[in-house]
Design an enzyme around this catalytic site. Structure first.
Site, PDB file in Angstrom:
ATOM      1  N   ALA A 178      29.143  22.289 -10.698  1.00  0.00           N
ATOM      2  CA  ALA A 178      30.527  22.791 -10.795  1.00  0.00           C
ATOM      3  C   ALA A 178      30.596  24.269 -11.125  1.00  0.00           C
ATOM      4  O   ALA A 178      31.680  24.784 -11.385  1.00  0.00           O
ATOM      5  CB  ALA A 178      31.293  21.983 -11.855  1.00  0.00           C
ATOM      6  N   SER A 219      28.480  15.149   4.183  1.00  0.00           N
ATOM      7  CA  SER A 219      28.745  16.227   5.152  1.00  0.00           C
ATOM      8  C   SER A 219      28.798  15.607   6.537  1.00  0.00           C
ATOM      9  O   SER A 219      28.231  14.537   6.759  1.00  0.00           O
ATOM     10  CB  SER A 219      27.600  17.244   5.100  1.00  0.00           C
ATOM     11  N   TYR A 260      18.013  17.790   5.401  1.00  0.00           N
ATOM     12  CA  TYR A 260      19.380  17.935   4.873  1.00  0.00           C
ATOM     13  C   TYR A 260      20.295  16.875   5.489  1.00  0.00           C
ATOM     14  O   TYR A 260      21.062  16.217   4.781  1.00  0.00           O
ATOM     15  CB  TYR A 260      19.923  19.340   5.158  1.00  0.00           C
TER      16      TYR A 260
HETATM   17  N1  LIG Z   1      30.124  24.471   2.097  1.00  0.00           N
HETATM   18  C1  LIG Z   1      30.239  23.639   3.142  1.00  0.00           C
HETATM   19  O1  LIG Z   1      30.704  24.024   4.218  1.00  0.00           O
HETATM   20  C2  LIG Z   1      29.779  22.216   3.006  1.00  0.00           C
HETATM   21  C3  LIG Z   1      29.875  21.386   4.125  1.00  0.00           C
HETATM   22  C4  LIG Z   1      29.468  20.076   4.023  1.00  0.00           C
HETATM   23  C5  LIG Z   1      29.012  19.589   2.815  1.00  0.00           C
HETATM   24  N2  LIG Z   1      28.906  20.421   1.742  1.00  0.00           N
HETATM   25  C6  LIG Z   1      28.410  19.853   0.468  1.00  0.00           C
HETATM   26  O2  LIG Z   1      29.244  20.305  -0.587  1.00  0.00           O
HETATM   27  C7  LIG Z   1      28.516  20.249  -1.818  1.00  0.00           C
HETATM   28  C8  LIG Z   1      28.783  21.516  -2.623  1.00  0.00           C
HETATM   29  O3  LIG Z   1      28.163  22.610  -1.958  1.00  0.00           O
HETATM   30  P1  LIG Z   1      28.828  24.058  -1.856  1.00  0.00           P
HETATM   31  O4  LIG Z   1      29.086  24.294  -0.428  1.00  0.00           O
HETATM   32  O5  LIG Z   1      29.901  24.225  -2.832  1.00  0.00           O
HETATM   33  O6  LIG Z   1      27.558  24.987  -2.221  1.00  0.00           O
HETATM   34  P2  LIG Z   1      27.198  25.832  -3.527  1.00  0.00           P
HETATM   35  O7  LIG Z   1      28.230  26.849  -3.812  1.00  0.00           O
HETATM   36  O8  LIG Z   1      25.797  26.305  -3.289  1.00  0.00           O
HETATM   37  O9  LIG Z   1      27.210  24.754  -4.678  1.00  0.00           O
HETATM   38  C9  LIG Z   1      26.143  23.854  -4.855  1.00  0.00           C
HETATM   39  C10 LIG Z   1      26.024  23.543  -6.319  1.00  0.00           C
HETATM   40  O10 LIG Z   1      24.910  22.637  -6.493  1.00  0.00           O
HETATM   41  C11 LIG Z   1      24.164  23.086  -7.594  1.00  0.00           C
HETATM   42  N3  LIG Z   1      22.778  22.613  -7.600  1.00  0.00           N
HETATM   43  C12 LIG Z   1      21.786  22.938  -6.736  1.00  0.00           C
HETATM   44  N4  LIG Z   1      20.637  22.363  -7.131  1.00  0.00           N
HETATM   45  C13 LIG Z   1      20.903  21.664  -8.266  1.00  0.00           C
HETATM   46  C14 LIG Z   1      20.133  20.872  -9.147  1.00  0.00           C
HETATM   47  N5  LIG Z   1      18.819  20.687  -8.963  1.00  0.00           N
HETATM   48  N6  LIG Z   1      20.737  20.301 -10.210  1.00  0.00           N
HETATM   49  C15 LIG Z   1      22.064  20.493 -10.425  1.00  0.00           C
HETATM   50  N7  LIG Z   1      22.842  21.244  -9.640  1.00  0.00           N
HETATM   51  C16 LIG Z   1      22.267  21.827  -8.568  1.00  0.00           C
HETATM   52  C17 LIG Z   1      24.226  24.592  -7.479  1.00  0.00           C
HETATM   53  O11 LIG Z   1      23.802  25.188  -8.683  1.00  0.00           O
HETATM   54  P3  LIG Z   1      23.200  26.708  -8.683  1.00  0.00           P
HETATM   55  O12 LIG Z   1      24.388  27.605  -8.590  1.00  0.00           O
HETATM   56  O13 LIG Z   1      22.507  26.749  -9.995  1.00  0.00           O
HETATM   57  O14 LIG Z   1      22.291  26.814  -7.506  1.00  0.00           O
HETATM   58  C18 LIG Z   1      25.706  24.773  -7.186  1.00  0.00           C
HETATM   59  O15 LIG Z   1      26.446  24.701  -8.367  1.00  0.00           O
HETATM   60  C19 LIG Z   1      27.056  20.020  -1.427  1.00  0.00           C
HETATM   61  O16 LIG Z   1      26.707  18.672  -1.679  1.00  0.00           O
HETATM   62  C20 LIG Z   1      27.020  20.297   0.067  1.00  0.00           C
HETATM   63  O17 LIG Z   1      26.017  19.556   0.727  1.00  0.00           O
HETATM   64  C21 LIG Z   1      29.280  21.710   1.799  1.00  0.00           C
END
Ligand SMILES: NC(=O)c1ccc[n+]([C@@H]2O[C@H](COP(=O)([O-])OP(=O)(O)OC[C@H]3O[C@@H](n4cnc5c(N)ncnc54)[C@H](OP(=O)(O)O)[C@@H]3O)[C@@H](O)[C@H]2O)c1
Length: 306
Positions: A21, A145, A174
């Protein structure tokens, strides 16, 4: 008529745990819920970044920050214990954290890191928090996703293919992790219904949002300059993380039924308001879900509680 975030209403005296978050969709989900008066627990890898993120959330609600490293099952156990010791009620556990692609890296227990972070760590968290989830009729949200539709998990997937695939294809892994999120949400829904558990389970596809997801992939590959460029480009071309959070917000609306899959439908499911989607064929097969469940239990060294 399209779902409107106003339909979610106030969330005063309700507690939500959101993994990952501190940035992107998780942060925007937290921001929205704090604005509705909720108590939001930011479960994050780096608590100093988590505290900084929490400090930027204004609103009538409140926040707490706990350390959670999903790529370390021992640390997931410590975090779960802290949550069980602190909270008696949980409206929802939002399994949002994720990583995408990049070079082959391993988790603390030696599993491929994307599968460990996106699926195994969340399964371990759900299992450990089960008394709290079951006791307070919580909703479990798994952020998947539309890449999950191209996942290749099947009833014949071996432990090695799931946990330590060789040869390694980061993009395909992924997709498999996001298929796993959707399969797990469906199986959890089926098992809760069969066991008469009050826990409900919903999966989400957020559409395409300009977050840190791609930049982090590039950083893990050592491409720091490209990572900075990608942040700028994705901010311009993709929709905002706040819009990306809409599907998650709809997933916690009690009107959204257990077993639903929520996401946008326009431009190849990349944009638009969150609708109830058909579950992709890749995640509809109960035998594939059962195989995933079986391997997950083997990793966790115990049966999942439901
Ligand atoms: N953005 C899109 O277009 C999109 C599309 C489809 C699905 N999603 C999904 O949406 C979700 C959120 O992603 P987002 O797009 O918001 O990306 P993001 O900004 O990179 O957020 C991902 C979060 O996951 C955390 N994380 C990574 N490794 C971790 C670990 N080992 N333990 C705990 N937390 C961890 C990250 O922490 P750090 O900041 O410390 O790295 C960050 O807070 C993901 O599951 C992704 O697959 C996103």
């Amino acid at each position: 008529m399209s779902w409107d975030p106003q339909q979610l209403g106030q969330q005063v005296e309700r507690t939500f745990v959101i993994t990952g978050a501190n940035s992107g969709i998780g942060l925007e989900t937290a921001r929205d819920l704090v604005g509705r008066g909720a108590h939001v627990v930011l479960a994050v890898r780096d608590t100093s970044r988590g505290e900084a993120a929490a400090a930027r959330l204004a609103g009538p609600g409140s926040t707490d920050v706990v350390e959670l490293d999903l790529a370390d099952l021992d640390q997931v156990a410590s975090c779960s214990k802290q949550l069980l010791d602190t909270y008696e009620n949980l409206a929802a556990l939002i399994c949002n954290a994720g990583i995408m692609g990049g070079p082959l890296l391993l988790s603390s227990q030696g599993f491929e890191r994307q599968m460990a972070t996106n699926h195994l760590g969340h399964a371990a968290l759900i299992a450990a928090l089960w008394p709290l989830l079951d006791g307070s009729a919580s909703r479990v949200v798994l952020v998947s996703s539309n890449e999950g539709r191209r996942g290749q998990l099947s009833p014949h997937t071996t432990r090695e293919q799931l946990l330590n695939p060789d040869p390694y294809d980061g993009k395909q892994v992924y997709r498999n992790t996001k298929q796993a999120n959707l399969l797990f949400a469906q199986e959890l829904n089926r098992r809760c219904a069969e066991a008469d558990s009050p826990v409900t389970s919903v999966a989400v596809h957020p559409g395409a949002a300009g977050t840190n997801l791609l930049a982090r992939q590039l950083e893990r590959g050592g491409h720091d300059v490209l990572a900075r460029v990608s942040k700028v480009v994705s901010t311009v071309l993709l929709r905002s993380p706040a819009l990306g959070a809409f599907a998650t917000l709809r997933s916690i609306d009690p009107q959204t039924p257990s077993g639903a899959f929520v996401g946008p439908t326009k431009f190849g499911q990349l944009r638009g308001p969150p609708e109830l989607l058909d579950v992709y064929p890749s995640a509809r097969d109960p035998d594939t879900a059962a195989r995933l469940w079986e391997i997950t239990e083997w990793v966790l060294e115990r049966p999942l509680p439901i």
